[in-house]
Design a protein around this motif. Structure first.
Motif, short mmCIF file in Angstrom:
data_model
loop_
_atom_site.label_atom_id
_atom_site.label_comp_id
_atom_site.label_asym_id
_atom_site.label_seq_id
_atom_site.Cartn_x
_atom_site.Cartn_y
_atom_site.Cartn_z
N PRO A 35 -6.35 -35.27 20.11
CA PRO A 35 -5.95 -35.07 21.88
C PRO A 35 -4.52 -34.75 22.07
CG PRO A 35 -5.79 -37.62 21.18
CD PRO A 35 -5.85 -37.13 19.86
N SER A 36 -4.38 -33.64 22.99
CA SER A 36 -3.55 -32.44 23.43
C SER A 36 -2.60 -33.23 24.90
CB SER A 36 -3.63 -31.55 23.44
OG SER A 36 -4.56 -31.76 25.38
N ASP A 37 -2.09 -34.56 24.53
CA ASP A 37 -1.33 -35.30 26.12
C ASP A 37 -0.43 -35.75 25.01
OD1 ASP A 37 -3.36 -36.56 25.15
OD2 ASP A 37 -3.35 -37.62 26.67
N LEU A 38 -0.21 -35.69 23.72
CA LEU A 38 0.61 -36.80 23.26
C LEU A 38 2.27 -36.38 23.33
CD1 LEU A 38 -0.07 -36.64 19.54
CD2 LEU A 38 -1.29 -38.27 21.06
N SER A 39 3.46 -37.55 23.41
CA SER A 39 4.55 -37.24 23.98
C SER A 39 5.13 -37.80 23.96
CB SER A 39 4.42 -36.90 25.74
OG SER A 39 4.18 -38.11 26.52
N GLY A 60 3.58 -34.76 19.86
CA GLY A 60 2.61 -33.59 20.27
C GLY A 60 1.80 -32.87 19.57
N HIS A 61 1.22 -32.53 20.44
CA HIS A 61 -0.27 -31.52 19.96
C HIS A 61 -0.87 -30.35 20.52
CE1 HIS A 61 -4.67 -31.40 18.05
NE2 HIS A 61 -3.90 -30.71 17.22
N VAL A 62 -0.96 -29.52 20.07
CA VAL A 62 -1.29 -27.81 20.83
C VAL A 62 -2.92 -28.21 21.11
CG1 VAL A 62 -1.19 -25.94 21.88
CG2 VAL A 62 0.57 -27.05 20.86
N LEU A 101 0.78 -31.31 13.98
CA LEU A 101 1.42 -32.03 14.89
C LEU A 101 3.23 -32.42 14.26
CD1 LEU A 101 -0.53 -34.47 15.81
CD2 LEU A 101 -0.45 -36.16 14.03
N THR A 102 3.31 -32.78 15.63
CA THR A 102 5.29 -33.08 15.48
C THR A 102 4.73 -34.79 15.94
OG1 THR A 102 5.34 -30.80 17.68
CG2 THR A 102 7.36 -32.71 17.31
N VAL A 103 5.95 -35.39 14.49
CA VAL A 103 5.87 -36.46 14.03
C VAL A 103 7.48 -37.18 14.76
CG1 VAL A 103 3.67 -36.07 13.25
CG2 VAL A 103 5.57 -35.87 12.14
N ILE A 104 7.70 -38.01 14.29
CA ILE A 104 8.44 -39.06 14.54
C ILE A 104 8.62 -39.83 13.13
CG2 ILE A 104 10.71 -40.58 15.28
CD1 ILE A 104 9.20 -39.71 17.54
N ARG A 105 9.60 -39.62 12.34
CA ARG A 105 9.27 -40.49 11.19
C ARG A 105 9.60 -41.40 10.67
NH1 ARG A 105 8.93 -36.22 7.03
NH2 ARG A 105 8.19 -37.72 5.32
N GLY A 106 8.87 -42.32 9.58
CA GLY A 106 9.93 -43.80 9.20
C GLY A 106 9.67 -44.90 10.54
#
Length: 272
Positions: free
Chosen positions: A37-41, A65-67, A73-78
């Motif tokens: 999906p592209s609506d991640l935040s 985050g994803h276009v 894909l933008t991620v938060i780790r751990g």
């Protein structure tokens, strides 16, 4: 919405990352990310698990985050107690259920996660209760209700009454310092009943919260015109904090029978 409120769940998503990443990398690449999906935040995230099954190691990341159509894909780790680590090209990723998607267990409310999503459920061991994250905080999933009375009513001529074990008590409230202890913050419908016996006179009763009169709370003022027994009830909504203790103060000798037939105090949770 606050950060991490919405946890997105999808069916059958998996793949491999295209290139090696270091432990502090915040962008992952995979051909299979294109369909996500592209609506991640920060408020609406997708949990993913990076795993090396042969080495028996894994890391949970939250995609924020994803276009549309992008392989990045933008991620938060751990996240969720896992450790961020370096991963090689070809590492498997899966959108898989984690402990947070079932019923987790914590020792006490103080151990509940601060980044919980709405709808997350946890067993709080020291309360033997399941709680659920709602917009206003954590709410017990069982019906929170307490009722206290005792044989011969609540005996008190002045000051705060003392409850005993000869009572009806239901629905998730503990007894503390002779009163009902509120398990979570919120609005409660509190009902009191005064029961007067003996000679004629005026009798009163009022709710006490931690020994003091609340700004708003049920109170009784009535007259006893003869030697017959009389009872009077009052109810109102009261905003309470977790841990508050509810007791009853009266200014006339009271009597009655066990539970609902005598003097009592009762509280029922009605919402955050």
């Amino acid at each position: 919405m606050a950060n991490y409120d919405q946890r997105l769940l999808l069916d059958n998503r998996f793949g491999q990352i295209s290139g090696a990443v270091v432990a502090n990398a915040t962008v992952l690449t995979s051909d299979d990310f294109a369909s996500l999906p592209s609506d991640l935040s920060l408020t609406r995230y997708l949990p993913l698990v990076l795993a090396d099954d042969s080495a028996k190691v894994y890391e949970i990341v939250w995609a924020t985050g994803h276009v549309e159509g992008s392989k990045n894909l933008t991620v938060i780790r751990g996240r969720e107690g896992s450790a961020a680590r370096a991963w090689g090209a070809g590492t498997a990723w899966r959108h898989a259920q984690t402990a947070r998607d079932g019923i987790s267990t914590v020792a006490a409310r103080t151990a509940l996660p601060g980044d919980a999503h709405l709808g997350m459920r946890c067993m709080v061991r020291d309360e033997a209760r399941i709680v659920e994250k709602v917009p206003s905080g954590w709410r017990a999933t069982d019906a929170i209700f307490g009722h206290m009375g005792r044989t011969a009513g609540i005996q008190s001529n002045t000051g705060v009454t003392v409850m005993t074990a000869a009572q009806k008590l239901q629905g998730g409230m503990a007894v503390s310092n002779g009163g009902l202890q509120v398990p979570i913050a919120g609005s409660y419908l509190v009902t009191i009943r005064a029961y007067a016996t003996g000679s004629t006179g005026r009798y009163t009763a009022a709710l006490r919260v931690n020994g003091s009169a609340p700004a708003q709370g049920p109170a009784v003022q009535a007259s006893k015109p003869d030697a017959n027994d009389y009872s009077t009830m009052a109810s109102s909504a009261v905003d309470l904090a977790a841990g508050d203790v509810l007791t009853l103060a009266q200014t006339y000798a009271t009597a009655g029978t066990t539970g609902y037939d005598g003097a009592y105090i009762e509280a029922q949770y009605i919402g955050p």
